[in-house]
Scaffold this motif. Structure first.
Motif, PDB file in Angstrom:
ATOM      1  N   ARG A  22     -31.671  -8.436  -5.411  1.00 56.89           N
ATOM      2  CA  ARG A  22     -32.471  -9.128  -4.410  1.00 56.89           C
ATOM      3  C   ARG A  22     -32.887 -10.512  -4.921  1.00 56.89           C
ATOM      4  O   ARG A  22     -32.790 -11.510  -4.207  1.00 56.89           O
ATOM      5  N   GLY A  23     -33.320 -10.582  -6.184  1.00 57.54           N
ATOM      6  CA  GLY A  23     -33.739 -11.859  -6.764  1.00 57.54           C
ATOM      7  C   GLY A  23     -32.606 -12.868  -6.830  1.00 57.54           C
ATOM      8  O   GLY A  23     -32.783 -14.043  -6.477  1.00 57.54           O
ATOM      9  N   THR A  27     -32.492 -16.277  -4.758  1.00 61.30           N
ATOM     10  CA  THR A  27     -32.410 -17.539  -5.505  1.00 61.30           C
ATOM     11  C   THR A  27     -31.278 -18.411  -4.973  1.00 61.30           C
ATOM     12  O   THR A  27     -31.393 -19.631  -4.928  1.00 61.30           O
ATOM     13  N   GLN A  28     -30.187 -17.768  -4.563  1.00 59.56           N
ATOM     14  CA  GLN A  28     -29.047 -18.504  -4.024  1.00 59.56           C
ATOM     15  C   GLN A  28     -29.173 -18.725  -2.516  1.00 59.56           C
ATOM     16  O   GLN A  28     -28.248 -19.248  -1.890  1.00 59.56           O
ATOM     17  N   ALA A  29     -30.307 -18.312  -1.945  1.00 63.44           N
ATOM     18  CA  ALA A  29     -30.581 -18.472  -0.509  1.00 63.44           C
ATOM     19  C   ALA A  29     -29.487 -17.834   0.349  1.00 63.44           C
ATOM     20  O   ALA A  29     -29.047 -18.405   1.346  1.00 63.44           O
ATOM     21  N   VAL A  33     -25.927 -10.796   5.154  1.00 58.97           N
ATOM     22  CA  VAL A  33     -24.628 -11.019   5.800  1.00 58.97           C
ATOM     23  C   VAL A  33     -23.750 -11.932   4.941  1.00 58.97           C
ATOM     24  O   VAL A  33     -22.565 -11.664   4.732  1.00 58.97           O
ATOM     25  N   GLU A  34     -24.339 -13.017   4.415  1.00 60.17           N
ATOM     26  CA  GLU A  34     -23.563 -13.960   3.593  1.00 60.17           C
ATOM     27  C   GLU A  34     -23.070 -13.302   2.306  1.00 60.17           C
ATOM     28  O   GLU A  34     -21.914 -13.481   1.916  1.00 60.17           O
ATOM     29  N   LEU A  68     -21.865 -13.042  -6.123  1.00 58.44           N
ATOM     30  CA  LEU A  68     -22.988 -13.881  -6.569  1.00 58.44           C
ATOM     31  C   LEU A  68     -22.561 -14.903  -7.619  1.00 58.44           C
ATOM     32  O   LEU A  68     -23.314 -15.822  -7.938  1.00 58.44           O
ATOM     33  N   GLY A  69     -21.360 -14.701  -8.200  1.00 56.45           N
ATOM     34  CA  GLY A  69     -20.877 -15.613  -9.236  1.00 56.45           C
ATOM     35  C   GLY A  69     -21.593 -15.452 -10.555  1.00 56.45           C
ATOM     36  O   GLY A  69     -21.778 -16.410 -11.286  1.00 56.45           O
ATOM     37  N   VAL A  70     -22.001 -14.206 -10.870  1.00 56.24           N
ATOM     38  CA  VAL A  70     -22.697 -13.924 -12.127  1.00 56.24           C
ATOM     39  C   VAL A  70     -21.972 -12.809 -12.867  1.00 56.24           C
ATOM     40  O   VAL A  70     -21.273 -12.012 -12.253  1.00 56.24           O
TER      41      VAL A  70
END
Length: 194
Positions: A22-23, A27-29, A33-34, A68-70
């Motif tokens: 969730r964080g 953080t990435q807004a 859905v996105e 998320l790219g993490v």
């Protein structure tokens, strides 16, 4: 008594995964859905994970991390604020995939200064885990197979590993880890910034 302790630990880790997911999403807004579109994980499943109503599988966590790219570790453990000289086994987070029985021990958490982390993974006989390519900052991994036999598909390349083999690869292509033979597979994974 041990089963109760493990169940409590799993519930605690699920809550930590939910909070981190969730964080990172906020953080990435990103809306649900996105993130669903980026990761290929349904909006409903993401919502259930964030509300601690479902335990994610290794594949789902991998897809979420990629979306998320993490690194996957960022969903499972906090960055170490300062490197620890000694990290007792009891302090190492263990996560289990509820679907295939995959066990992941965070031996050394991601170090923000060096970009290095160390993970021990046990895959049961016959198990397979798929990960999509990561969309964020690329990083490298080195896998050292401690026990068993493992097939790793890195994009369109296939590697058959035997005990003692070491494989270097990135997260820029789809990955498939598949246990070969009738025995469990155990390996150590070192990840570092590319």
């Amino acid at each position: 008594m041990r089963d109760i302790s493990m169940a409590v630990d799993a519930m605690t880790l699920d809550a930590q995964i939910a909070a981190r997911l969730r964080g990172l999403r906020q953080t990435q807004a990103l809306s649900l859905v996105e993130l669903a579109e980026r990761s290929g994980v349904s909006k409903a499943m993401i919502s259930k994970i964030e509300r601690v109503e479902s335990s994610p599988t290794a594949t789902v966590l991998g897809r979420l991390a990629a979306g998320l790219g993490v690194p996957l570790a960022q969903l499972l453990a906090e960055d170490a604020p300062t490197p620890q000289r000694l990290r007792p086994q009891a302090a190492q987070e263990v996560w289990s995939d509820p679907g295939v029985g995959y066990l992941r021990r965070q031996v050394a958490p991601h170090d923000a200064q060096t970009g290095i982390e160390l993970v021990e993974i046990v895959l049961p006989a016959g198990a397979q885990v798929r990960y999509p390519p990561w969309s964020g900052k690329p990083y490298r991994q080195r896998l050292w197979l401690v026990a068993g036999a493992l097939q790793v598909d890195y994009g369109d390349e296939r590697f058959d590993l035997a005990t003692g083999d070491c494989l270097d690869f990135g997260v820029d292509r789809p990955l498939l880890f598949q246990v070969q033979g009738g025995a469990d597979c155990r390996y150590l994974l070192v990840s570092s910034a590319a």
